[in-house]
Motif scaffolding. Structure first.
Motif, PDB file in Angstrom:
ATOM      1  N   VAL A 196       0.871  -1.164   0.000  1.00  0.00           N
ATOM      2  CA  VAL A 196       0.000   0.000   0.000  1.00  0.00           C
ATOM      3  C   VAL A 196       0.910   1.217   0.000  1.00  0.00           C
ATOM      4  N   PHE A 197       0.818   2.020  -1.026  1.00  0.00           N
ATOM      5  CA  PHE A 197       1.694   3.184  -1.137  1.00  0.00           C
ATOM      6  C   PHE A 197       1.255   4.267  -0.171  1.00  0.00           C
ATOM      7  N   ALA A 198       2.089   5.272   0.010  1.00  0.00           N
ATOM      8  CA  ALA A 198       1.856   6.300   1.029  1.00  0.00           C
ATOM      9  C   ALA A 198       0.471   6.923   0.936  1.00  0.00           C
ATOM     10  N   ASN A 199       0.022   7.294  -0.237  1.00  0.00           N
ATOM     11  CA  ASN A 199      -1.304   7.906  -0.355  1.00  0.00           C
ATOM     12  C   ASN A 199      -2.401   6.924   0.009  1.00  0.00           C
ATOM     13  N   ALA A 200      -2.223   5.668  -0.344  1.00  0.00           N
ATOM     14  CA  ALA A 200      -3.216   4.660  -0.003  1.00  0.00           C
ATOM     15  C   ALA A 200      -3.259   4.424   1.498  1.00  0.00           C
ATOM     16  N   VAL A 201      -2.129   4.564   2.174  1.00  0.00           N
ATOM     17  CA  VAL A 201      -2.101   4.417   3.629  1.00  0.00           C
ATOM     18  C   VAL A 201      -2.946   5.514   4.274  1.00  0.00           C
ATOM     19  N   ILE A 202      -2.836   6.740   3.755  1.00  0.00           N
ATOM     20  CA  ILE A 202      -3.652   7.834   4.279  1.00  0.00           C
ATOM     21  C   ILE A 202      -5.126   7.568   4.003  1.00  0.00           C
ATOM     22  N   ASP A 203      -5.444   7.144   2.778  1.00  0.00           N
ATOM     23  CA  ASP A 203      -6.833   6.780   2.457  1.00  0.00           C
ATOM     24  C   ASP A 203      -7.347   5.726   3.428  1.00  0.00           C
ATOM     25  N   ASP A 204      -6.551   4.699   3.631  1.00  0.00           N
ATOM     26  CA  ASP A 204      -6.928   3.590   4.499  1.00  0.00           C
ATOM     27  C   ASP A 204      -7.149   4.064   5.934  1.00  0.00           C
ATOM     28  N   PHE A 205      -6.276   4.928   6.409  1.00  0.00           N
ATOM     29  CA  PHE A 205      -6.406   5.418   7.780  1.00  0.00           C
ATOM     30  C   PHE A 205      -7.738   6.135   7.993  1.00  0.00           C
ATOM     31  N   TYR A 206      -8.056   7.070   7.113  1.00  0.00           N
ATOM     32  CA  TYR A 206      -9.292   7.846   7.313  1.00  0.00           C
ATOM     33  C   TYR A 206     -10.556   7.085   6.946  1.00  0.00           C
ATOM     34  N   THR A 207     -10.496   6.301   5.883  1.00  0.00           N
ATOM     35  CA  THR A 207     -11.724   5.617   5.486  1.00  0.00           C
ATOM     36  C   THR A 207     -12.023   4.399   6.323  1.00  0.00           C
ATOM     37  N   TYR A 208     -11.009   3.734   6.838  1.00  0.00           N
ATOM     38  CA  TYR A 208     -11.232   2.496   7.574  1.00  0.00           C
ATOM     39  C   TYR A 208     -10.771   2.557   9.031  1.00  0.00           C
ATOM     40  N   THR A 209      -9.490   2.766   9.245  1.00  0.00           N
ATOM     41  CA  THR A 209      -8.895   2.599  10.567  1.00  0.00           C
ATOM     42  C   THR A 209      -9.468   3.558  11.605  1.00  0.00           C
ATOM     43  N   TYR A 210      -9.460   4.855  11.301  1.00  0.00           N
ATOM     44  CA  TYR A 210      -9.920   5.831  12.291  1.00  0.00           C
ATOM     45  C   TYR A 210     -11.421   5.688  12.531  1.00  0.00           C
ATOM     46  N   LEU A 211     -12.170   5.415  11.463  1.00  0.00           N
ATOM     47  CA  LEU A 211     -13.611   5.197  11.615  1.00  0.00           C
ATOM     48  C   LEU A 211     -13.876   3.964  12.464  1.00  0.00           C
ATOM     49  N   ASN A 212     -13.135   2.905  12.233  1.00  0.00           N
ATOM     50  CA  ASN A 212     -13.288   1.678  13.012  1.00  0.00           C
ATOM     51  C   ASN A 212     -12.985   1.936  14.494  1.00  0.00           C
ATOM     52  N   ALA A 213     -11.933   2.710  14.774  1.00  0.00           N
ATOM     53  CA  ALA A 213     -11.600   3.050  16.160  1.00  0.00           C
ATOM     54  C   ALA A 213     -12.723   3.875  16.792  1.00  0.00           C
ATOM     55  N   PHE A 214     -13.318   4.774  16.022  1.00  0.00           N
ATOM     56  CA  PHE A 214     -14.448   5.562  16.512  1.00  0.00           C
ATOM     57  C   PHE A 214     -15.613   4.649  16.902  1.00  0.00           C
ATOM     58  N   LEU A 215     -15.922   3.695  16.034  1.00  0.00           N
ATOM     59  CA  LEU A 215     -17.031   2.771  16.311  1.00  0.00           C
ATOM     60  C   LEU A 215     -16.739   1.899  17.530  1.00  0.00           C
ATOM     61  N   GLN A 216     -15.528   1.415  17.652  1.00  0.00           N
ATOM     62  CA  GLN A 216     -15.209   0.448  18.699  1.00  0.00           C
ATOM     63  C   GLN A 216     -15.056   1.055  20.085  1.00  0.00           C
ATOM     64  N   ARG A 217     -15.236   2.372  20.215  1.00  0.00           N
ATOM     65  CA  ARG A 217     -15.273   2.965  21.552  1.00  0.00           C
ATOM     66  C   ARG A 217     -16.522   2.502  22.300  1.00  0.00           C
ATOM     67  N   GLN A 218     -17.510   2.029  21.543  1.00  0.00           N
ATOM     68  CA  GLN A 218     -18.761   1.503  22.096  1.00  0.00           C
ATOM     69  C   GLN A 218     -18.868   0.022  21.742  1.00  0.00           C
ATOM     70  N   SER A 219     -19.721  -0.685  22.439  1.00  0.00           N
ATOM     71  CA  SER A 219     -19.979  -2.081  22.099  1.00  0.00           C
ATOM     72  C   SER A 219     -21.061  -2.158  21.029  1.00  0.00           C
ATOM     73  N   ALA A 220     -20.954  -3.145  20.164  1.00  0.00           N
ATOM     74  CA  ALA A 220     -22.021  -3.405  19.201  1.00  0.00           C
ATOM     75  C   ALA A 220     -23.213  -3.937  19.987  1.00  0.00           C
ATOM     76  N   MET A 221     -24.350  -3.264  19.876  1.00  0.00           N
ATOM     77  CA  MET A 221     -25.510  -3.580  20.709  1.00  0.00           C
ATOM     78  C   MET A 221     -26.671  -4.223  19.958  1.00  0.00           C
ATOM     79  N   GLU A 222     -26.776  -3.938  18.654  1.00  0.00           N
ATOM     80  CA  GLU A 222     -27.948  -4.409  17.933  1.00  0.00           C
ATOM     81  C   GLU A 222     -27.631  -4.546  16.457  1.00  0.00           C
ATOM     82  N   TYR A 223     -28.171  -5.599  15.837  1.00  0.00           N
ATOM     83  CA  TYR A 223     -28.080  -5.803  14.408  1.00  0.00           C
ATOM     84  C   TYR A 223     -29.465  -5.574  13.826  1.00  0.00           C
ATOM     85  N   ILE A 224     -29.555  -4.777  12.782  1.00  0.00           N
ATOM     86  CA  ILE A 224     -30.837  -4.434  12.173  1.00  0.00           C
ATOM     87  C   ILE A 224     -30.765  -4.793  10.697  1.00  0.00           C
TER      88      ILE A 224
END
Length: 168
Positions: free
Chosen positions: A22-50
């Motif tokens: 993953v080249f440098a620009n793709a790492v930045i894309d990956d961080f904001y689109t996946y990693t940081y968002l995932n960390a934001f979500l995981q501050r809470q527990s998954a409570m319900e599937y709809i």
């Protein structure tokens, strides 16, 4: 592995010296689109599937929803109350350590839209936008807040931090 393709990139696996890197620009894309968002979500527990005619979603904690909107061609969104945190490939993520003082903004394709600020920003009338660069934060501009919203024109693949302006 609901949403696995939306919160993790298969390209992250691989050796740094192989063509699957993953080249440098793709790492930045990956961080904001996946990693940081995932960390934001995981501050809470998954409570319900709809899963219904309108959406497939997971509720995290009491008010965070990660969903595929079936009425809009499975558009991916994350909301916290009335605040949109992810809209397709656009991000407006409150900082994990200090959500009342920083918001991370990123767009894969570029966008121009109004974003609702979190309730903790209710007294803020102006925000300062900083571009994140390899040498640190660089001031870009000061933006007015109107009715709790901020209008952002975000070029593709440019990370920003929003902070309340020092002088309101």
């Amino acid at each position: 592995q609901l949403f696995s393709g939306l919160i993790a990139n298969a390209g992250r696996s691989g050796n740094l010296y192989q063509t699957s890197n993953v080249f440098a620009n793709a790492v930045i894309d990956d961080f904001y689109t996946y990693t940081y968002l995932n960390a934001f979500l995981q501050r809470q527990s998954a409570m319900e599937y709809i899963d219904n005619a309108q959406m497939t979603a997971v509720r995290w904690g009491s008010d965070i929803y990660a969903k595929l909107d079936k009425t809009q061609g499975n558009k991916f969104m994350v909301t916290q109350g009335n605040v949109v945190v992810a809209d397709g490939n656009d991000r407006f993520i409150p900082d994990l350590k200090d959500p009342s003082q920083k918001i991370h903004v990123y767009s894969l394709g570029g966008s121009s839209k109004d974003w609702m600020l979190p309730a903790s920003w209710s007294g803020v009338t102006k925000i300062d936008r900083y571009e994140l660069t390899e040498s640190g934060m660089s001031y870009v501009d000061r933006i007015d807040v109107t009715d709790g919203k901020v209008r952002l024109v975000t070029p593709a693949r440019v990370p920003y931090i929003l902070v309340p302006a020092v002088t309101q």
